[in-house]
Design a protein around this motif. Structure first.
Motif, short mmCIF file in Angstrom:
data_model
loop_
_atom_site.label_atom_id
_atom_site.label_comp_id
_atom_site.label_asym_id
_atom_site.label_seq_id
_atom_site.Cartn_x
_atom_site.Cartn_y
_atom_site.Cartn_z
N LYS A 10 7.07 30.14 15.29
CA LYS A 10 7.31 30.47 16.83
C LYS A 10 5.60 31.29 17.28
O LYS A 10 5.53 31.07 18.48
CB LYS A 10 7.71 32.16 16.76
CG LYS A 10 8.22 32.84 17.68
CD LYS A 10 8.99 34.06 17.57
CE LYS A 10 9.31 34.99 18.56
NZ LYS A 10 7.91 34.85 19.72
N ASP A 11 5.10 31.53 16.38
CA ASP A 11 3.51 31.95 17.09
C ASP A 11 3.02 30.83 17.94
O ASP A 11 2.47 30.97 18.07
CB ASP A 11 2.77 32.45 16.06
CG ASP A 11 3.00 34.23 15.90
OD1 ASP A 11 3.56 34.01 16.30
OD2 ASP A 11 1.88 34.87 14.61
N LEU A 20 7.99 33.14 11.68
CA LEU A 20 7.44 34.27 12.43
C LEU A 20 5.49 33.14 13.16
O LEU A 20 5.44 33.48 13.96
CB LEU A 20 7.00 35.01 11.89
CG LEU A 20 7.85 35.94 11.96
CD1 LEU A 20 7.62 37.56 11.18
CD2 LEU A 20 8.19 36.47 12.95
N ASN A 39 13.96 39.84 11.94
CA ASN A 39 13.69 38.98 12.89
C ASN A 39 14.08 37.79 12.14
O ASN A 39 14.16 36.39 13.10
CB ASN A 39 12.41 38.56 11.30
CG ASN A 39 10.87 39.20 11.92
OD1 ASN A 39 11.15 40.06 13.27
ND2 ASN A 39 10.34 39.81 11.22
N HIS A 88 9.02 34.71 7.54
CA HIS A 88 7.12 34.38 7.58
C HIS A 88 6.68 33.17 8.17
O HIS A 88 6.03 33.02 9.20
CB HIS A 88 6.41 34.81 6.20
CG HIS A 88 6.51 36.10 6.00
ND1 HIS A 88 5.79 36.53 5.46
CD2 HIS A 88 7.27 37.04 6.27
CE1 HIS A 88 5.30 38.24 4.82
NE2 HIS A 88 7.00 38.15 5.94
N ARG A 141 1.83 38.68 4.92
CA ARG A 141 2.31 37.37 5.20
C ARG A 141 2.07 36.51 3.97
O ARG A 141 1.17 35.66 4.32
CB ARG A 141 2.52 37.21 7.03
CG ARG A 141 3.59 38.01 7.55
CD ARG A 141 3.42 37.41 9.27
NE ARG A 141 3.28 36.43 9.22
CZ ARG A 141 3.24 36.23 10.77
NH1 ARG A 141 3.75 37.35 11.76
NH2 ARG A 141 2.79 35.30 11.59
#
Length: 189
Positions: free
Chosen positions: A89-90, A86, A131, A83, A34
């Motif tokens: 979001k994390d 993601l 995603n 990416h 990523r």
């Protein structure tokens, strides 16, 4: 507030750690295959640190001006957006139960990324990529996490505008960023 600013800056510019102890990397795993791996991990490194020193110098050099740079390759824009989503979001998920203020700021920046993606990527790609499709579906949830009392009225209103008119948001946000860069360069002179 300083921690929030450091997390935000690290997401935009990378982190400038000159000296660090191995312990700050405990439990931090860089995502495999990523891009935006620094966005997905820097905030955890900050959380693991006992002390953080801020220095007034530019010691981090990111080679974004190279013709083969991933940040300037239009064909890789979708991958960057995916990416980046993601990673952000994390970050929101990490702080959701730990700190409301940081979670709200992270949600604000995630919403900005989603609206920017709506403007940069073709609609069919937003639907076809699993995603990215989830990112669009999750947008209202993250928008609800942006709190006016934490991020301030201007940021709050800008994030709400992103839902109503993504194109207008994009134009206003790009102008705001251009003006901020002008002010930043004036300060350096």
């Amino acid at each position: 507030l300083l921690f929030i600013k450091m997390v935000h800056l690290s997401c935009q510019m990378g982190f400038e750690v000159i000296h660090y102890k191995k312990a700050v990397f405990n439990g931090v795993e860089f995502p495999v295959n990523r891009v935006c791996e620094d966005v997905a991990t820097t905030f955890k490194i900050y959380c693991n640190a006992k002390n953080i020193a801020i220095i007034d110098s530019e010691s981090y050099f990111y080679r974004s001006n190279r013709p083969d740079s991933i940040t300037h390759d239009v064909s890789k824009t979708e991958r960057l957006v995916e990416h980046g989503y993601l990673a952000r979001k994390d970050m929101v998920d990490y702080f959701k139960d730990k700190d409301d203020e940081i979670a709200s700021f992270c949600a604000y920046y995630l919403c900005n990324d989603i609206v920017r993606a709506k403007n940069l990527l073709p609609k069919n790609r937003l639907k076809e990529n699993e995603n990215l499709a989830k990112m669009i579906l999750d947008y209202p949830e993250y928008l609800a996490a942006v709190r006016k009392d934490i991020v301030g009225t201007k940021r709050y209103m800008l994030s709400k505008l992103g839902k109503l008119s993504p194109k207008l948001w994009y134009v206003l946000n790009e102008k705001r960023k251009a003006n901020a860069r002008k002010i930043e360069w004036k300060d350096k002179d």
